[in-house]
Design an enzyme around this catalytic site. Structure first.
Site, mmCIF file in Angstrom:
data_model
loop_
_atom_site.group_PDB
_atom_site.id
_atom_site.type_symbol
_atom_site.label_atom_id
_atom_site.label_comp_id
_atom_site.label_asym_id
_atom_site.label_seq_id
_atom_site.Cartn_x
_atom_site.Cartn_y
_atom_site.Cartn_z
ATOM 1 N N ASP A 73 0.873 -1.165 0.000
ATOM 2 C CA ASP A 73 0.000 0.000 0.000
ATOM 3 C C ASP A 73 0.911 1.215 0.000
ATOM 4 O OD1 ASP A 73 -1.642 2.152 0.550
ATOM 5 O OD2 ASP A 73 -2.891 1.067 1.983
ATOM 6 N N TYR A 170 -9.823 15.592 -9.824
ATOM 7 C CA TYR A 170 -9.126 14.822 -10.860
ATOM 8 C C TYR A 170 -8.076 15.700 -11.531
ATOM 9 C CZ TYR A 170 -8.466 11.850 -15.004
ATOM 10 O OH TYR A 170 -7.929 11.071 -15.986
ATOM 11 N N LYS A 174 -3.931 15.044 -11.444
ATOM 12 C CA LYS A 174 -3.146 14.788 -12.650
ATOM 13 C C LYS A 174 -2.161 15.917 -12.939
ATOM 14 C CE LYS A 174 -5.084 10.836 -13.458
ATOM 15 N NZ LYS A 174 -4.331 9.578 -13.248
#
Length: 299
Positions: A73, A170, A174
């Site tokens: 993880d 988002y 990015k």
């Protein structure tokens, strides 16, 4: 291909999609590849997808490399520290390529609402999953490269321009990944290590294929649903771009840049798995620019 024989790579987020494609193509070039992620034969992650790191490692080995699956993880610093220590012990301190491809943000992305109407906890969780994991991984993996005075970091993103990507969190994730590459490049340059951001075009990941109800063998059947899908690319295309960058003796010339498969195939001459050379940026300029505007210049 054999151009990366003897090299060691870590693909963080190598369970599926672009990460799996990168891991397999690094293997096809002869590399030893540590493929990491949370989905393993021992159990699935919260994404509840069937792909596992063991499958990715087996594909790497079948392609000609050496695949090593490690369940990690990447949001847990202690697990990533242990991974870096293991690579150092098993590979005599060698790490040549680090690919930060951890994502897992699809179910966390709200495409319908502006920031002030979104669930804050979900948005912040997306940032932790898609940005903090990259920072944590680089923190513990970079010392192996710095010690040897060579290497390549690839930050996988979506888009390589300043264009808004349709959803606040988002877009922030990015865009931040591109900045991670830029910042790492600045700090790594004196040590001979390169860092770049890299985007695919319209990627045919397992989830995208499932969305259209097709497989990689039958993906063209989905063009009837979305004509733009005809210009999509498989994860192998992204993987071959990374393999080409990793084998480039002049990679420092590209350090700090945000790159795309659409530009790199022309320079390096690689093809997709079916022998084609998709260029979604060119398709956008021809068919989508009037509706959505230009992509903009690379960052």
């Amino acid at each position: 291909m054999g151009t990366l024989t003897g090299r060691v790579a870590l693909v963080a987020g190598g369970t599926r999609g672009g990460g799996r494609g990168i891991a397999v193509q690094l293997g096809a070039a002869g590399a030893t590849v540590y493929a990491t992620g949370r989905s393993s034969a021992a159990g699935r992650s919260d994404l509840d997808r069937p792909e596992t790191i063991e499958e990715t490692a087996a594909l790497v080995t079948a392609a000609g490399g050496t695949g090593i699956p490690v369940r990690v993880d990447h949001g847990e610093p202690d697990e990533v520290r242990a991974l870096a220590d293991r690579i150092a012990a098993e590979q005599d301190g060698r790490l040549d390529v680090l690919v930060n491809c951890v994502w897992g943000g699809d179910p966390l992305t709200d495409w319908e609402h502006p920031l002030w109407e979104q669930d804050l906890d979900t948005g912040l969780r997306l940032l932790r999953q898609a940005v903090e994991t990259h920072v944590i991984t680089s923190r513990f993996a970079l010392p192996l490269m710095v010690a040897r005075g060579r290497g390549l970091v690839v930050e996988v993103t979506d888009g390589n321009t300043a264009r808004y990507r349709g959803s606040f969190f988002y877009d922030l994730a990015k865009s931040a990944v591109i900045r991670l590459a830029f910042a790492q490049a600045a700090e790594l340059r004196p040590h001979g290590v390169a860092a770049v951001a890299l985007t695919p075009g319209f990627l045919r990941s397992e989830a995208v294929l499932d969305h259209f109800g097709v497989t990689e063998d039958t993906w063209r059947d989905a063009v009837a649903q979305d004509p733009h899908f005809a210009y999509s690319e498989s994860p192998a295309y992204l993987g071959r771009a990374v393999a080409a960058l990793a084998a480039d003796p002049n990679i420092m010339d590209k350090s700090g840049r945000a790159l795309a498969t659409a530009g790199l195939y022309e320079e390096y001459g690689f093809t997709d798995a079916d022998g084609t050379q998709p260029d979604f940026a060119a398709h956008w300029a021809e068919a989508l620019v009037d509706e959505y505007g230009p992509l903009g210049d690379p960052l």
